[in-house]
Design a protein around this motif. Sequence first.
Motif, PDB file in Angstrom:
ATOM      1  N   ASP A   1       0.827  -1.211   0.000  1.00  0.00           N
ATOM      2  CA  ASP A   1       0.000   0.000   0.000  1.00  0.00           C
ATOM      3  C   ASP A   1       0.860   1.260   0.000  1.00  0.00           C
ATOM      4  OD1 ASP A   1      -2.372  -1.385  -0.102  1.00  0.00           O
ATOM      5  OD2 ASP A   1      -2.651  -1.410   2.066  1.00  0.00           O
ATOM      6  N   GLY A   2       1.935   1.243  -0.795  1.00  0.00           N
ATOM      7  CA  GLY A   2       2.805   2.394  -0.935  1.00  0.00           C
ATOM      8  C   GLY A   2       3.880   2.525   0.114  1.00  0.00           C
ATOM      9  N   VAL A   3       3.917   1.626   1.097  1.00  0.00           N
ATOM     10  CA  VAL A   3       4.910   1.680   2.171  1.00  0.00           C
ATOM     11  C   VAL A   3       6.033   0.693   1.863  1.00  0.00           C
ATOM     12  CG1 VAL A   3       5.351   1.392   4.630  1.00  0.00           C
ATOM     13  CG2 VAL A   3       3.175   2.357   3.855  1.00  0.00           C
ATOM     14  N   TYR A   4       7.265   1.182   1.888  1.00  0.00           N
ATOM     15  CA  TYR A   4       8.423   0.355   1.589  1.00  0.00           C
ATOM     16  C   TYR A   4       8.713  -0.600   2.742  1.00  0.00           C
ATOM     17  CZ  TYR A   4      13.353  -0.816   0.720  1.00  0.00           C
ATOM     18  OH  TYR A   4      14.527  -1.480   0.524  1.00  0.00           O
ATOM     19  N   LEU A   5       8.853  -1.898   2.431  1.00  0.00           N
ATOM     20  CA  LEU A   5       9.225  -2.910   3.421  1.00  0.00           C
ATOM     21  C   LEU A   5      10.707  -3.209   3.223  1.00  0.00           C
ATOM     22  CD1 LEU A   5       6.140  -5.313   3.207  1.00  0.00           C
ATOM     23  CD2 LEU A   5       6.422  -3.202   4.524  1.00  0.00           C
ATOM     24  N   GLY A   6      11.531  -2.704   4.124  1.00  0.00           N
ATOM     25  CA  GLY A   6      12.961  -2.654   3.880  1.00  0.00           C
ATOM     26  C   GLY A   6      13.770  -3.853   4.295  1.00  0.00           C
ATOM     27  N   ARG A   7      13.160  -4.952   4.713  1.00  0.00           N
ATOM     28  CA  ARG A   7      13.928  -6.117   5.136  1.00  0.00           C
ATOM     29  C   ARG A   7      13.342  -7.392   4.551  1.00  0.00           C
ATOM     30  NH1 ARG A   7      16.697  -2.627   5.683  1.00  0.00           N
ATOM     31  NH2 ARG A   7      17.846  -1.845   7.496  1.00  0.00           N
TER      32      ARG A   7
END
Length: 300
Positions: free
Chosen positions: A50-56
């Motif tokens: 939903d447009g939020v970066y999941l960085g791991r």
Amino acid sequence: DLVDVQRRTPGLQATHAASGSGRGGHFFVRGLGQVDFITTTEPGVGLYLDGVYLGRVSGAALDLTDIDSIEVIRGPQGAIWGKNNIGGAIVVATTPPSPDNERAISLRVGNLNRYEIGGLFNQAVLPERLSLRGSAKLIRSDGYSTRRTDGVDVGSNEDMLGRLQLRFRASDTLSLTGAVDGLRRNAHVSANSMVGFAATDLSTQYSALVGPIDARYIQLKPGITDSAVRPSDELRQWGTALTIDWRPGPWAVRSVTAYRTMNQDTAGDFDGTPLPFPEPDIAMAQQQMPQEIQVRRDLL
């Protein structure tokens, strides 16, 4: 889960990360990606929820409950999506709250006492103005190996996950959507067994200092392990986000503000013997607070 998308997507390779990686997923687009799951590395293919970066990598094997669409964008995407997108981007959009009332429940069962039970609802709080949507799922299965020393099952898992969204339509051109999601994983990494042994200087020194490590621990029977510890894989992950969409005339403005946190503790026993050699214990924690503003205009 999200790894299964590769079956219908040319150029995408996806695998579950190694056991103990906290429901991790490795994604490669045209051969570019990242294989390590530790918190100091970032994926080569960006993953967005939903447009939020999941960085791991940990937690990246998203469950596909209540998903509206999945886009796999090939090639470097830094101009639109920012860094860490050298291979491409995977953009996942959940089903947004709607003015309709909806209820659903699902149940799946399998061997090793595996079951998945999930449900979702959508409720119009204020007709055409305020809507609430939520979903949750429980996934559980028993272990597939038995520790010979005490009869304990190894390899079991239990995942609990959920998501809640509230959407307010202030006008025909302005809407606000708040969301919170979470994942709790209590699992045990795959059991290891010794299937062969060759003495080395290190094993000889270890036997003299700690205890005998030799061919007596060879275990070729499936489903049996001599592991000294009960390997663990625990993950606590949650996040919240506020999305504001505004369309003044031919323009489209979107603001995405989010906060996410992840805590993981994983331990294993690589040699498959009762001796403490080697037994890594990895604890990781991460927090991120992304803010993104997009401005677009229709040219035609």
